[in-house]
Each structure stands twice: as structure tokens, then as C-alpha cells.
Design an enzyme around this catalytic site. Structure first.
Site, PDB file in Angstrom:
ATOM      1  N   ASP A  48       0.827  -1.206   0.000  1.00  0.00           N
ATOM      2  CA  ASP A  48       0.000   0.000   0.000  1.00  0.00           C
ATOM      3  C   ASP A  48       0.863   1.258   0.000  1.00  0.00           C
ATOM      4  O   ASP A  48       0.698   2.147   0.845  1.00  0.00           O
ATOM      5  CB  ASP A  48      -0.937   0.030   1.213  1.00  0.00           C
ATOM      6  CG  ASP A  48      -1.693  -1.257   1.412  1.00  0.00           C
ATOM      7  OD1 ASP A  48      -2.057  -1.889   0.406  1.00  0.00           O
ATOM      8  OD2 ASP A  48      -1.909  -1.644   2.573  1.00  0.00           O
ATOM      9  N   GLY A 125     -10.865  -8.449   7.708  1.00  0.00           N
ATOM     10  CA  GLY A 125     -12.250  -8.851   7.564  1.00  0.00           C
ATOM     11  C   GLY A 125     -13.244  -8.072   8.392  1.00  0.00           C
ATOM     12  O   GLY A 125     -14.439  -8.387   8.380  1.00  0.00           O
ATOM     13  N   PHE A 181     -15.175  -2.954  -0.131  1.00  0.00           N
ATOM     14  CA  PHE A 181     -16.154  -4.022   0.064  1.00  0.00           C
ATOM     15  C   PHE A 181     -17.500  -3.458   0.553  1.00  0.00           C
ATOM     16  O   PHE A 181     -17.795  -2.286   0.345  1.00  0.00           O
ATOM     17  CB  PHE A 181     -15.596  -5.089   1.005  1.00  0.00           C
ATOM     18  CG  PHE A 181     -14.508  -5.891   0.353  1.00  0.00           C
ATOM     19  CD1 PHE A 181     -14.760  -7.150  -0.143  1.00  0.00           C
ATOM     20  CD2 PHE A 181     -13.230  -5.373   0.203  1.00  0.00           C
ATOM     21  CE1 PHE A 181     -13.762  -7.891  -0.763  1.00  0.00           C
ATOM     22  CE2 PHE A 181     -12.230  -6.107  -0.418  1.00  0.00           C
ATOM     23  CZ  PHE A 181     -12.503  -7.364  -0.890  1.00  0.00           C
ATOM     24  N   TRP A 182     -18.323  -4.283   1.168  1.00  0.00           N
ATOM     25  CA  TRP A 182     -19.653  -3.872   1.627  1.00  0.00           C
ATOM     26  C   TRP A 182     -20.335  -2.995   0.569  1.00  0.00           C
ATOM     27  O   TRP A 182     -20.543  -3.451  -0.537  1.00  0.00           O
ATOM     28  CB  TRP A 182     -19.543  -3.178   2.992  1.00  0.00           C
ATOM     29  CG  TRP A 182     -19.269  -4.163   4.094  1.00  0.00           C
ATOM     30  CD1 TRP A 182     -20.165  -4.955   4.744  1.00  0.00           C
ATOM     31  CD2 TRP A 182     -17.980  -4.503   4.637  1.00  0.00           C
ATOM     32  NE1 TRP A 182     -19.513  -5.751   5.664  1.00  0.00           N
ATOM     33  CE2 TRP A 182     -18.196  -5.499   5.632  1.00  0.00           C
ATOM     34  CE3 TRP A 182     -16.683  -4.046   4.404  1.00  0.00           C
ATOM     35  CZ2 TRP A 182     -17.155  -6.049   6.364  1.00  0.00           C
ATOM     36  CZ3 TRP A 182     -15.646  -4.594   5.135  1.00  0.00           C
ATOM     37  CH2 TRP A 182     -15.890  -5.592   6.108  1.00  0.00           C
ATOM     38  N   GLU A 216     -11.702  -1.294  -3.693  1.00  0.00           N
ATOM     39  CA  GLU A 216     -11.050  -0.635  -2.570  1.00  0.00           C
ATOM     40  C   GLU A 216      -9.943   0.283  -3.064  1.00  0.00           C
ATOM     41  O   GLU A 216      -9.729   0.453  -4.260  1.00  0.00           O
ATOM     42  CB  GLU A 216     -10.489  -1.665  -1.593  1.00  0.00           C
ATOM     43  CG  GLU A 216      -9.530  -2.648  -2.194  1.00  0.00           C
ATOM     44  CD  GLU A 216      -9.183  -3.779  -1.227  1.00  0.00           C
ATOM     45  OE1 GLU A 216      -9.864  -3.916  -0.197  1.00  0.00           O
ATOM     46  OE2 GLU A 216      -8.234  -4.521  -1.497  1.00  0.00           O
TER      47      GLU A 216
END
Length: 327
Positions: A48, A125, A181-182, A216
Site C-alpha cells: 500500500d 475482515g 467491500f460492503w 477498494e
């Protein structure tokens, strides 16, 4: 980011990846040829990564790691370890990291005589996460002051407060993109005088509906009248099994709506692929972009066949219609 730690030279060898014209809103060229990362030497391990050009003309890199990993370079090729932003721990983040010292996905920039760094605290997670802000006048290890929490998400938020990126518009407005995500990527407006939230509005930037809703690492970059939303699709942090790939969309407004090259909205899964696994380069993603003297530069991480996370740097070239290509 799923797990952050467990997540100009032109290269002479290229890989060819055959792709379809449209898959679930993802569009690419019919036959995309991807370059290998440009040459980097010295301390090349990074996850990252984000790079800012210093006022003196060198480069400061920040990456996921215990206390935030720092590296420096004088030429954008040879990188040297430069310690940790927070060598004495980050107790303020322990509630989100489960006591781990590892902080995720820093975003580093330079404004008004000071380095600013947004970074995330979370666990694999989980959407119990928070984004913090720190500053330093020199950028050196141990000189960073934590300015506090910017926002947090919970197990029921439906979004995740990770992967921050600061964008300053030509008009001087500050925005922070984030998430994964989500329900996907989000954006909030910031107060330029504090670097913290200006209001409670949460803008929806992008969402996917396949592959675990995996979008993401947003990075918003302004160029030529457009805001370009660089994103990572699919799965990070699996070593050579990682399927991360870098995509892009654009808008004339920083808050969107963003569309890919085929006109598909990012809120409907859109994103034009510009870099993906090829040859022995696995899972190239978590993009960031900065302008340098020789053009726009793409920074990312990728995995080797042995599963090591490495720093990737390439230049971006732009089509006559204003779409980027990795070169």
C-alpha cells in the site's frame, strides 16, 4: 483492503493479457499489453505505498507496517529505509487494531509547509475501523504528531473506514475518499484548516456486485478538467494468488458521478482496467498517483512468485481523449 500486511524507467519485458470488452461493467482494451514495473533498487519491499515529492526534490514513501513504514529516495529509483512514523506505538489506534502495531494504507501529501498523512486502523475482515490524521514538518521518523480520528465505521455501518486518500481541488476544497467491500467506496468533505470532516455527508463513489463486492483503495487525481478515480478491484493480500488489478473512471466533479471508458457508472460496477497480473507480476494494485517533472507517476504494490509485496512504479501516458495508460 482485505488484509493490509498479510494486503521511469520503462521495463524491457511486457506481458500480454487477453480480456473481454466488458465483464460486469469492467471495460478494457481487447488486448491490453501491460509493462512490468519500472526499475527500483535498494529497499523495495512495500505494501500500500504512497509517495510525495519533497520540497527539496527528493521523495518520501509511506506504506503499511508497524507504526507506518517510511522510505526515502533522491531519484525515484533507489529507496532507503527511513524508520517508522510512530516508533513508540499508537495506543490511540489499539481499539481498532486489536492491539497490533500495524497501521494500514497511509496517504501522504505536502500542504502549507507540512507533511500530512491519513492512515487507517483495522483488522482483517472487520468493518470496525477508523481513519486518523497525522502531521510532520520534516516527514522524518518519530516526528509525526497524531491529530486525531477523522471518522470511524462499525460492524453495522455497511462501509469500511480504511484506504484514505486526500484530494485538494483547484478551488482549494478538500475531500477524503475511502473504503472497500460492503457498499463500496465513499467520500467526505474536509475542513482545509483542520483536515477533519466539514459535515456529515457521506458520498457514494463506487460499488461492485461481484467477487465479494471487491472494490477498494480509491485515489482521486485531477488532470485536464477531470477527476480520475483510480481503484483496486478483486482480491489483495494472497501473495502470488492475489487477483488485485488497477482500474480507473472519471468525472468532471470530484464527488462524481464517475464513469469508465465505456460509460458505465462506478456505482454500477464500472471501471476500466489499466493494470493486472502478467508475467511474474501478481496482483498489482492499491494505486496512487503524483505529478513529477517527467509526467504523472503511478505507484502501487505487487507480489512476486514467492509472495513478497514489492514497490511498483510506472509512468502514466494519456490518450488524446484523456484516458491513462500504464507505460
Amino acid at each position: 483492503m482485505t488484509s493490509r500486511f498479510r494486503k521511469w524507467l520503462l521495463a524491457g519485458v511486457t506481458g500480454v493479457v487477453a480480456v473481454s470488452a466488458s465483464v460486469y461493467g469492467l471495460t478494457t482494451a481487447n488486448a491490453a499489453t501491460y509493462p512490468n514495473p519500472g526499475a527500483v533498487t535498494g529497499s523495495t519491499g512495500a505494501h500500500d505505498p504512497t509517495i510525495v515529492k519533497t520540497p527539496a526534490g527528493g521523495y518520501l514513501l509511506a506504506a503499511t507496517g508497524d507504526g507506518i513504514t517510511l522510505k526515502t529516495s533522491s531519484d525515484r529509483t533507489k529507496f532507503t529505509d527511513a524508520g517508522k512514523a510512530f516508533p513508540n506505538g499508537t495506543a490511540w489506534a489499539d481499539a481498532y487494531t486489536g492491539g497490533s502495531a500495524t497501521l494500514w494504507a497511509p496517504d501522504i501529501s505536502y500542504h502549507n509547509g507540512k507533511y500530512l498523512m491519513y492512515y487507517a486502523a483495522s483488522t482483517f475482515g472487520s468493518s470496525k475501523s477508523a481513519i486518523f490524521l497525522a502531521g510532520s514538518t520534516t516527514g522524518a521518523a518519530g516526528t509525526w504528531t497524531n491529530y486525531g480520528k477523522i471518522l470511524e465505521s462499525t460492524a453495522t455501518s455497511g462501509w469500511n473506514a480504511i484506504d484514505p486518500n486526500l484530494t485538494v481541488t483547484p478551488a482549494g476544497e478538500w475531500y477524503l475518499s475511502l473504503g472497500s467491500f460492503w457498499t463500496g467506496l465513499k467520500m467526505v468533505k474536509l475542513n482545509p484548516s483542520t483536515g477533519k470532516r466539514a459535515d456529515t455527508t457521506l458520498v457514494n463513489l463506487a460499488e461492485r456486485f461481484v467477487n465479494s463486492k471487491s472494490v477498494e483503495a480509491p485515489y482521486v487525481y485531477h488532470r485536464g478538467g477531470y477527476y480520475y478515480l483510480f481503484m483496486a478491484f478483486d482480491l489483495c493480500c494472497k501473495g502470488a494468488s492475489s487477483t488485485y488489478r488497477t482500474t480507473v473512471a472519471r468525472s468532471t466533479s470530484v464527488t462524481g458521478p464517475y464513469k469508465d471508458r465505456a460509460g458505465t457508472l462506478t456505482t454500477a460496477g464500472g471501471g476500466t482496467e489499466i493494470l493486472a497480473s502478467h508475467d511474474t507480476i501478481y496482483g498489482p494494485g492499491h494505486p496512487s498517483v503524483f505529478a513529477d517533472g517527467d509526467g504523472d507517476v503511478l505507484v502501487y504494490h505487487y507480489y512476486t512468485a514467492a509472495g513478497d509485496a514489492k514497490l511498483g512504479i510506472n509512468r502514466l501516458t494519456w490518450s488524446s481523449t484523456g484516458w491513462p495508460t500504464v507505460s
